[in-house]
Design a protein around this motif. Structure first.
Motif, PDB file in Angstrom:
ATOM      1  N   GLY A 130      46.659  35.093  37.602  1.00  0.00           N
ATOM      2  CA  GLY A 130      46.452  35.723  38.905  1.00  0.00           C
ATOM      3  C   GLY A 130      45.295  36.697  38.922  1.00  0.00           C
ATOM      4  N   GLU A 131      45.106  37.409  37.816  1.00  0.00           N
ATOM      5  CA  GLU A 131      44.011  38.379  37.756  1.00  0.00           C
ATOM      6  C   GLU A 131      42.657  37.703  37.583  1.00  0.00           C
ATOM      7  OE1 GLU A 131      44.279  41.936  35.415  1.00  0.00           O
ATOM      8  OE2 GLU A 131      46.463  41.828  35.345  1.00  0.00           O
ATOM      9  N   GLU A 132      42.567  36.781  36.630  1.00  0.00           N
ATOM     10  CA  GLU A 132      41.266  36.211  36.287  1.00  0.00           C
ATOM     11  C   GLU A 132      40.705  35.285  37.352  1.00  0.00           C
ATOM     12  OE1 GLU A 132      39.362  37.336  34.134  1.00  0.00           O
ATOM     13  OE2 GLU A 132      40.870  38.662  33.293  1.00  0.00           O
ATOM     14  N   LEU A 133      41.549  34.691  38.166  1.00  0.00           N
ATOM     15  CA  LEU A 133      41.036  33.890  39.279  1.00  0.00           C
ATOM     16  C   LEU A 133      40.346  34.784  40.303  1.00  0.00           C
ATOM     17  CD1 LEU A 133      43.812  31.201  39.894  1.00  0.00           C
ATOM     18  CD2 LEU A 133      41.745  31.078  38.480  1.00  0.00           C
ATOM     19  N   GLY A 134      40.631  36.105  40.207  1.00  0.00           N
ATOM     20  CA  GLY A 134      39.938  37.069  41.049  1.00  0.00           C
ATOM     21  C   GLY A 134      38.788  37.732  40.329  1.00  0.00           C
ATOM     22  N   TRP A 135      39.076  38.329  39.144  1.00  0.00           N
ATOM     23  CA  TRP A 135      38.038  39.088  38.426  1.00  0.00           C
ATOM     24  C   TRP A 135      36.866  38.208  38.009  1.00  0.00           C
ATOM     25  CZ3 TRP A 135      39.572  43.295  40.121  1.00  0.00           C
ATOM     26  CH2 TRP A 135      40.812  43.867  39.878  1.00  0.00           C
ATOM     27  N   ARG A 136      37.147  37.184  37.210  1.00  0.00           N
ATOM     28  CA  ARG A 136      36.067  36.339  36.692  1.00  0.00           C
ATOM     29  C   ARG A 136      35.882  35.057  37.499  1.00  0.00           C
ATOM     30  NH1 ARG A 136      36.366  40.955  33.633  1.00  0.00           N
ATOM     31  NH2 ARG A 136      38.531  40.371  33.323  1.00  0.00           N
ATOM     32  N   GLY A 137      36.921  34.618  38.207  1.00  0.00           N
ATOM     33  CA  GLY A 137      36.798  33.412  39.012  1.00  0.00           C
ATOM     34  C   GLY A 137      36.031  33.643  40.297  1.00  0.00           C
ATOM     35  N   PHE A 138      36.018  34.896  40.774  1.00  0.00           N
ATOM     36  CA  PHE A 138      35.330  35.186  42.040  1.00  0.00           C
ATOM     37  C   PHE A 138      34.350  36.349  41.925  1.00  0.00           C
ATOM     38  CE2 PHE A 138      34.857  37.389  46.073  1.00  0.00           C
ATOM     39  CZ  PHE A 138      34.519  36.351  46.929  1.00  0.00           C
ATOM     40  N   LEU A 139      34.828  37.522  41.456  1.00  0.00           N
ATOM     41  CA  LEU A 139      33.995  38.722  41.502  1.00  0.00           C
ATOM     42  C   LEU A 139      32.813  38.673  40.541  1.00  0.00           C
ATOM     43  CD1 LEU A 139      33.530  41.511  42.698  1.00  0.00           C
ATOM     44  CD2 LEU A 139      35.099  42.457  40.985  1.00  0.00           C
ATOM     45  N   LEU A 140      33.023  38.217  39.305  1.00  0.00           N
ATOM     46  CA  LEU A 140      31.946  38.235  38.318  1.00  0.00           C
ATOM     47  C   LEU A 140      30.725  37.412  38.760  1.00  0.00           C
ATOM     48  CD1 LEU A 140      30.842  39.190  35.637  1.00  0.00           C
ATOM     49  CD2 LEU A 140      32.038  37.294  34.507  1.00  0.00           C
ATOM     50  N   PRO A 141      30.889  36.179  39.241  1.00  0.00           N
ATOM     51  CA  PRO A 141      29.695  35.440  39.699  1.00  0.00           C
ATOM     52  C   PRO A 141      28.957  36.169  40.818  1.00  0.00           C
ATOM     53  CG  PRO A 141      31.574  33.962  39.487  1.00  0.00           C
ATOM     54  CD  PRO A 141      32.105  35.350  39.332  1.00  0.00           C
ATOM     55  N   GLU A 142      29.709  36.853  41.677  1.00  0.00           N
ATOM     56  CA  GLU A 142      29.081  37.581  42.790  1.00  0.00           C
ATOM     57  C   GLU A 142      28.255  38.763  42.293  1.00  0.00           C
ATOM     58  OE1 GLU A 142      28.981  36.737  45.943  1.00  0.00           O
ATOM     59  OE2 GLU A 142      30.246  34.974  45.661  1.00  0.00           O
TER      60      GLU A 142
END
Length: 262
Positions: A130-142
């Protein structure tokens, strides 16, 4: 930049909502409430990503996000690294901390097949998915599209820190100054390590999920196998110092990699 700001707003807002609702979700001797709270807590970064997409790119964004999180084909060394590096960190912690324990270390007898199965439970229930789909799955590329790897790591690390502090204030450990300082340092270091993995090993979120799982799992395994280590502050200090040293090595490797590509 709009996506970054919106994500940060949503993830901290959802953490605050969790903080408000936690006393009502979890009551004494209510295991179901604890399981529900765990899922709500761990998946708020994913919910923040989905809300951000909803308010920005909408349909196309959902399609791209889905394709991104469903990619699993990474190199064998990527999958090996997500296990070996967290294992190495905890081995270092055990070796160093054992030098400061008066008595000899006693290993608790564990049901190893059960503990192996717990690893996969951690993926879904302890936050990594649940965390990584947000942190690295979305925020990091941005953030990487706007900033350098170091600045991107620090931004995500700080957001993760404040998110965790809100969560911890609801259901976590005591938030004394010593804990807060050590946790801030470690989570910034961990954020750098995750960025290194993303850029050098694999940009697929599954690698971040497994790395996050391995970090949590090996700490849990170490504490279960050698419980007396938790009684000494050396345990936690060694962990933080090891994380910082590995993060520094990751930054050097990333810098050298960028220089070679220029």
């Amino acid at each position: 930049m709009k996506k970054i700001i919106l994500f940060i707003f949503f993830v901290l807002f959802l953490a605050f909502i969790y903080w408000l609702l936690f006393p009502f979700i979890v009551s004494e001797n209510n295991s179901t409430g604890e399981e529900i709270s765990g899922l709500l807590r761990g998946y708020t970064p994913t919910f923040a990503a989905l809300l951000t997409i909803l308010f920005t790119t909408k349909r196309k964004g959902f399609k791209d996000y889905w394709h991104n999180i469903m990619r699993f084909k990474a190199s064998i060394r990527s999958y090996l690294a997500v296990f070996l590096i967290p294992l190495f960190i905890n081995v270092v912690v055990v070796i160093v901390t054992s030098q400061f324990i008066d008595s000899s270390i006693s290993f608790i007898e564990l049901n190893y097949p059960k503990f192996l199965a717990i690893y996969f439970i951690f993926i879904f229930l302890d936050g990594p998915l649940g965390e990584e789909l947000g942190w690295r799955g979305f925020l990091l590329p941005e953030v990487l599209s706007k900033f350098s790897p170091l600045v991107s790591s620090l931004i995500i690390g700080l957001v993760m820190f404040f998110w965790h502090i809100i969560i911890f204030d609801a259901d976590g450990p005591e938030l004394n100054s010593s804990f807060i300082v050590k946790y801030l340092i470690s989570i910034l270091g961990i954020s750098v390590i995750f960025t290194f993995f993303y850029l050098r090993f694999s940009k697929f979120p599954i690698i971040a999920v497994l790395l996050h799982t391995s970090i949590n799992y090996f700490i849990f395994f170490r504490n279960s196998l050698i419980p007396e280590m938790k009684e000494t502050p050396v345990d936690n200090i060694t962990y933080v110092v090891t994380i910082v040293l590995i993060a520094m090595i990751c930054l050097i490797l990333l810098k050298n990699h960028n220089l070679k590509n220029n």
